[in-house]
Design an enzyme around this catalytic site. Structure first.
Site, short mmCIF file in Angstrom:
data_model
loop_
_atom_site.label_atom_id
_atom_site.label_comp_id
_atom_site.label_asym_id
_atom_site.label_seq_id
_atom_site.Cartn_x
_atom_site.Cartn_y
_atom_site.Cartn_z
N ALA A 242 -0.56 -7.48 -0.02
CA ALA A 242 -1.44 -6.33 -0.12
C ALA A 242 -1.43 -5.66 1.11
O ALA A 242 -1.14 -6.33 2.02
CB ALA A 242 -2.55 -6.72 -0.95
N HIS A 243 -2.17 -4.55 1.17
CA HIS A 243 -2.42 -3.84 2.40
C HIS A 243 -3.27 -4.33 3.45
O HIS A 243 -4.13 -5.40 3.18
CB HIS A 243 -3.01 -2.49 2.14
CG HIS A 243 -4.43 -2.33 1.26
ND1 HIS A 243 -4.79 -1.24 1.03
CD2 HIS A 243 -4.99 -3.33 0.91
CE1 HIS A 243 -6.06 -1.46 0.51
NE2 HIS A 243 -6.13 -2.62 0.29
#
Lengths: 353, 353, 353
Positions: A242-243
């Site tokens: 994820a980011h």
């Protein structure tokens, strides 16, 4: 088709020595496990546990190290400093690494501003956006889609039908398989006025050298800053990053595991398959997370962690598993506690059970 | 548009009988659940549990077996030997199975050495590599990418944007949906000299007949030997099958479940969704693994297994769940044990708690 | 390149006020976190917890609300009614939203019966099937494959290499990233005559307005009726939605979570990452499922639920976690119970332990 004679094979491997091989012109044509019912094959003895099986192997040649060779006095052997590196080299003889053919498919759409390096192959139905820079000796396989401003180093391969969103930066010797997605938006919203408002995701994905992604992986761009992967990392299929994650060097993540946002992994971290690492977790260098583990909090020290949400290290998890049979009968044990209390005249507090 | 009269519908189904249907020319135009608020539809009573709902159904015709029909004395019915097989047949009337149009898109790139069978459809933006052999009546949907030396049987469909790596072998009547990846490299490295060295993955993926894969699945090629899937297996979306797995016949794996390397599944194994099966696990014929289960060790016998890492069979898992409320209060019970010890004059050992 | 002067920036935001900004012509060129070691950037103070860090921030301008501004007496600030909505607006200044270029690639295959709206972009190597209807101002990115009878609203974007199966209906302002698959068959079989017989999946996927899907997601068509997603829902990467799910409005599902068949989610449900929701579960409006949770039964009321298979709400889960250390030593506690029984003369029943 890539048959090789024993003496030629020995020449491939530095400091190797053929033992018990009267016919140096004998040929082998494949590598197989010790127990294979076949002819003309090489096999290998990677540890003491396999010496017994090696003794009855039909292999034309056994790759072993000097120590294990002592236990195999009459077998035809190639004695080598390192069995696994030798195996890799022999397999590359039979199955040469794919190399770029250096052509650009007439069916690829390459933006004029894109720079494609020397001897880089661009496959069919590929699109390459504005200002993309791709290094030398790369393979951009059929069906790959690359948006604007992406950078890819030398000797890298992007596997079939992979997708790379704008601005993603990938180093040298990268390898990915099919249908993976690099640089999609991170998942960030703020709930206001009755709906989830999208927070623009304007960071990049930045990937070091010698990284491998399997098939159907996803790695998202950062929100404001970047999602970063170090050198030498290897990710299996369906890994999700994820980011804003920051991943060190030589990290391994096995299949179907995921990192939520802003996870930090040190160097040489190993994460087994089907793990879920919660957001903002930090794992120090060398931490090992066993497969099937969820982590909700950051372990304090380097260790082996395991178990759903339990934050247990490996020895405690072993005790936990032993005690599951007690949990299953816990109501009976509680009954026995109550019986004792009755017998010894302890009065249970109101509503205590 | 595929409206059908009751008598024509009855003719579709062997050994069926219309009951309470005065107008044999009445038409039905779709299949709907019993409770649908609609007209001109067929519905079906698949078990005794639905007889009550069937009584008030607005269906023009109810498909039932002879036993259940007795409970529905006045309803218009098609009495059939098997409700579900009848339902399948009727649905195929309204929604005919997709068949090949037999054309090769001018926008497909097909290697000259590839052999494409009779009446096989090759979609747009497909690539088919050297020495690929595809059988008759297949559909290779838009965007599929097939590397060299792949074999596909007859009547098989490869769904849109799927990717098949070199050497993969697929049987007859295969079906896959979108974005699945077949034959990517297995995940195998050896850590030496400070980095993860890739072990060449030179086995194949070999898939039997009548197999279905959903969307976004991955199945990896074997390391030295092959990854093998038997006949009649059905895999849901996002199923991951790692290198060297050997899967028997008629195995079911539901969504987002994964098999780590070298897992062996017998015939008729059923694995629910979101399961993680550790490497080298063996499941005997007929084993059932409930959804959400991680398995770390091979269960000894055919049974229903469930639960994270617990190795519990279904009855013990039920007891486990009941006891969770006791675990939540375990500290209180421990306090009570200590209170008893005090009362009866047992001295806890140093550091025991 | 999108440098903006402070007074111009203030004009972007309704009811904003510049404070402690002597030079209104000073320029900022990016948005960065408070701690960034950079020049000419905007940052933001989203809660009280960040006020301390804000005091030492090198930001040229801090976006704050009136309340937090009081704690930052000398800092250059843009005081605004809502920090997060302001941040979104400023980020859109620096990173304008992608808009359609209105062109149809000559390399797209568009069926004659398809209707493409005004100013809609159709990318390279896209295929669009018969009777597809796409609205205005859409982007159908490179490599997308759309089967017959699909409907897409206005201002929607389908990300690169996504696949949409026939009949899928998608609303306005839709957004998806790479390699997602919409409308593949649900997973439904009936075991008869020694094999799994496929139940035709003839429902559709129907998706409301303002919905976002990440990369490598899958959502399956319904069996007889439809799979339905409401308005304003946001799904992260690798989310799997099985057939016949009914999802309300403004639902969030984070990465690698999946819904088995026929799950019903109310409005504003929040599901964290790596969750597995069993078939036929219903979650009422506003239910929150913490990441890493499996649900096997429907919780009765709106609450926060967590934990593998345990059906625990959040407070009980906290107690559960505390008691894991007791489970690990449960065999010792059981020994102590037995010791007490011995001491007080309770005879354990035959086979009781």
């Amino acid at each position: 088709m890539n048959n090789i004679k024993l003496n030629a094979l020995s020449e491939l491997i530095e400091n190797s020595k053929l033992v018990n091989c009267p016919d140096l012109n004998a040929e082998v044509r494949q590598v197989l496990p010790l127990g294979a019912d076949a002819k003309n094959f090489v096999s290998f003895v990677s540890s003491k546990a396999f010496v017994k099986e090696a003794k009855s192997s039909k292999a034309t040649l056994l790759v072993v190290n000097a120590e294990l060779a002592e236990g195999l006095p009459e077998k035809p052997m190639l004695v080598v400093p390192n069995v696994e590196l030798t195996l890799i080299k022999i397999l590359h003889h039979f199955f040469p690494l794919e190399v770029s053919n250096g052509t650009h498919s007439p069916n690829a759409i390459i933006a004029k501003s894109a720079k494609i390096g020397a001897n880089t192959q661009v496959g069919n139905f590929v699109t390459i956006g504005e200002n993309v820079v791709i290094g030398d000796h790369c393979i951009i396989a059929d069906g790959v889609k690359i948006e604007r401003d992406v950078k890819i180093g030398n000797h890298s391969k992007i596997g079939m039908n992979c997708v790379i969103f704008h601005g993603t930066e990938i180093g040298d010797n990268f390898l990915s398989f099919g249908n993976s997605t690099f640089g999609g938006d991170g998942f960030g919203f703020t709930f206001l006025n009755g709906k989830h408002n999208k927070l623009p995701q304007v960071g990049k994905v930045i990937i070091g050298n010698d990284v491998e992604f399997g098939s159907n992986c996803t790695i998202d761009r950062g929100a404001l800053t970047d999602t970063v992967v170090g050198n030498g990392c290897k990710f299996d299929n369906m890994v999700h990053i994820a980011h804003n994650c920051k991943i060190g060097d030589h990290v391994i993540i096995a299949g179907q595991s995921g990192l939520a946002g802003s996870v930090t992994l040190g160097n040489h971290v190993l994460i087994g398959g089907a793990c879920a690492i919660s957001d903002h977790i930090t794992l120090v260098d060398g931490t090992i997370i066993a497969g099937g583990t969820s982590l909700r909090t950051s372990p304090k020290a380097k260790d082996v962690y395991i178990g759903w949400d339990l934050g247990l290290n490996y020895p405690d998890f072993q005790k936990y598993r032993v005690n599951i049979k007690n949990v299953v009968n816990l109501n009976k044990w509680i009954k026995r506690i109550k019986d004792i209390e009755k017998k010894v005249g302890i009065e249970a507090e109101e509503g205590k059970d």
